[in-house]
Design a protein around this motif. Sequence first.
Motif, short mmCIF file in Angstrom:
data_model
loop_
_atom_site.label_atom_id
_atom_site.label_comp_id
_atom_site.label_asym_id
_atom_site.label_seq_id
_atom_site.Cartn_x
_atom_site.Cartn_y
_atom_site.Cartn_z
N THR A 21 0.81 -1.21 0.00
CA THR A 21 0.00 0.00 0.00
C THR A 21 0.85 1.26 0.00
OG1 THR A 21 -0.14 -0.05 2.41
CG2 THR A 21 -1.93 -1.10 1.19
N ASN A 22 2.16 1.13 0.00
CA ASN A 22 3.04 2.29 -0.02
C ASN A 22 3.10 2.82 -1.45
OD1 ASN A 22 3.86 1.97 2.73
ND2 ASN A 22 5.09 0.23 2.05
N ARG A 23 2.74 4.08 -1.61
CA ARG A 23 2.66 4.68 -2.95
C ARG A 23 3.61 5.88 -3.04
NH1 ARG A 23 -0.91 2.13 -6.64
NH2 ARG A 23 -2.22 0.76 -5.42
N VAL A 24 4.24 6.03 -4.20
CA VAL A 24 5.17 7.12 -4.46
C VAL A 24 4.63 7.94 -5.62
CG1 VAL A 24 7.53 7.73 -5.10
CG2 VAL A 24 7.11 5.74 -3.64
N GLU A 25 4.55 9.24 -5.42
CA GLU A 25 4.04 10.14 -6.45
C GLU A 25 5.18 10.86 -7.14
OE1 GLU A 25 0.16 12.92 -6.74
OE2 GLU A 25 1.33 13.10 -4.93
N MET A 26 5.04 11.09 -8.46
CA MET A 26 6.04 11.89 -9.16
C MET A 26 6.04 13.29 -8.57
SD MET A 26 6.29 11.06 -13.21
CE MET A 26 4.65 11.57 -13.64
N ALA A 54 5.78 0.39 -17.27
CA ALA A 54 4.32 0.53 -17.25
C ALA A 54 3.70 -0.16 -16.03
CB ALA A 54 3.71 -0.04 -18.53
N ALA A 55 4.48 -0.98 -15.36
CA ALA A 55 3.96 -1.70 -14.18
C ALA A 55 3.81 -0.75 -13.01
CB ALA A 55 4.92 -2.83 -13.81
N GLU A 56 2.93 -1.11 -12.10
CA GLU A 56 2.71 -0.30 -10.90
C GLU A 56 3.94 -0.30 -9.98
OE1 GLU A 56 -1.36 0.33 -8.59
OE2 GLU A 56 -0.95 -1.76 -9.04
N GLU A 57 4.66 -1.41 -9.95
CA GLU A 57 5.84 -1.51 -9.11
C GLU A 57 6.95 -0.61 -9.65
OE1 GLU A 57 4.48 -4.27 -10.54
OE2 GLU A 57 3.40 -5.09 -8.83
N ILE A 58 7.71 -0.01 -8.77
CA ILE A 58 8.79 0.89 -9.17
C ILE A 58 10.02 0.05 -9.48
CG2 ILE A 58 10.25 2.81 -8.46
CD1 ILE A 58 7.88 3.68 -6.65
N SER A 59 10.47 0.13 -10.73
CA SER A 59 11.61 -0.66 -11.19
C SER A 59 12.90 0.14 -11.10
CB SER A 59 11.41 -1.10 -12.65
OG SER A 59 10.27 -1.91 -12.76
N ILE A 60 13.95 -0.55 -10.71
CA ILE A 60 15.30 0.02 -10.69
C ILE A 60 16.27 -1.02 -11.22
CG2 ILE A 60 14.83 1.62 -8.78
CD1 ILE A 60 16.27 -0.38 -6.94
N GLU A 61 17.45 -0.57 -11.60
CA GLU A 61 18.47 -1.50 -12.07
C GLU A 61 19.30 -1.96 -10.88
OE1 GLU A 61 21.57 -1.74 -15.76
OE2 GLU A 61 21.53 0.13 -14.62
N THR A 68 14.79 -4.73 -11.51
CA THR A 68 14.14 -5.37 -10.38
C THR A 68 13.17 -4.42 -9.68
OG1 THR A 68 15.82 -4.69 -8.78
CG2 THR A 68 16.21 -6.76 -9.93
N THR A 69 12.37 -5.01 -8.81
CA THR A 69 11.50 -4.27 -7.90
C THR A 69 11.34 -5.11 -6.65
OG1 THR A 69 9.35 -3.26 -7.56
CG2 THR A 69 9.42 -5.20 -8.98
N ASP A 70 11.20 -4.45 -5.52
CA ASP A 70 10.97 -5.25 -4.32
C ASP A 70 9.47 -5.43 -4.07
OD1 ASP A 70 10.04 -2.91 -3.18
OD2 ASP A 70 11.65 -2.74 -1.72
N GLY A 71 8.63 -4.77 -4.86
CA GLY A 71 7.19 -4.94 -4.74
C GLY A 71 6.57 -4.24 -3.54
N ALA A 72 7.37 -3.64 -2.69
CA ALA A 72 6.85 -2.99 -1.49
C ALA A 72 6.31 -1.59 -1.78
CB ALA A 72 7.91 -2.92 -0.41
#
Length: 186
Positions: A21-26, A54-61, A68-72
């Motif tokens: 449920t943790n959300r990050v806004e631009m 395009a995925a909801e999860e925030i991806s990083i290298e 990857t993403t930790d999905g949190a």
Amino acid sequence: MFKPLLLTVALTALAACSGPTNRVEMTPLNSTLDLRANVSSAIVRTVSLPSYAAAEEISIESPEGLITTDGAFLWADEPERAATLTITRHLNDILTATIGPDPWPFAGIPDVAIEVRVEEMLAGNDGIFTLRGQYFIGGDGIDYPNRARSFAYTTPLVGEGLNGVAQAQSQVILELAEDIARALSR
């Protein structure tokens, strides 16, 4: 008596098992440009992003070079929608034209259509955020010369963690919108 209690327990358990449920806004940014457009109106078609962006999860290298993403943590809005609306807002602020997102919210047909296709949008393990792809401008309601331009923007990740990623993403999207605005003002 037991059915409502069972239902309450089941719903509580389901809510506890649901996703993050943790959300990050631009980070909202503003341009200093003020340009006269050579069209009266333009539609920004839905921005096309690579599947990881395009995925909801925030991806990083990762340090190994994997995406990857930790999905949190999730983006606060659907990334394609957020990118489309952000570019539209920037173009509206910069240009003397009516700019709207797809689907076109106004009566009639816009003069031109703007399509953005992103090939890379990623926070790299080197501390650099990259936005790379192409944008296209073509006549929709008027005879307008078709244009295709490649773009590549990079900016350092500033700040800690995912807030730094959000700030960097906002910066490169602003730079893209400013370049599109310049192309529509010549």
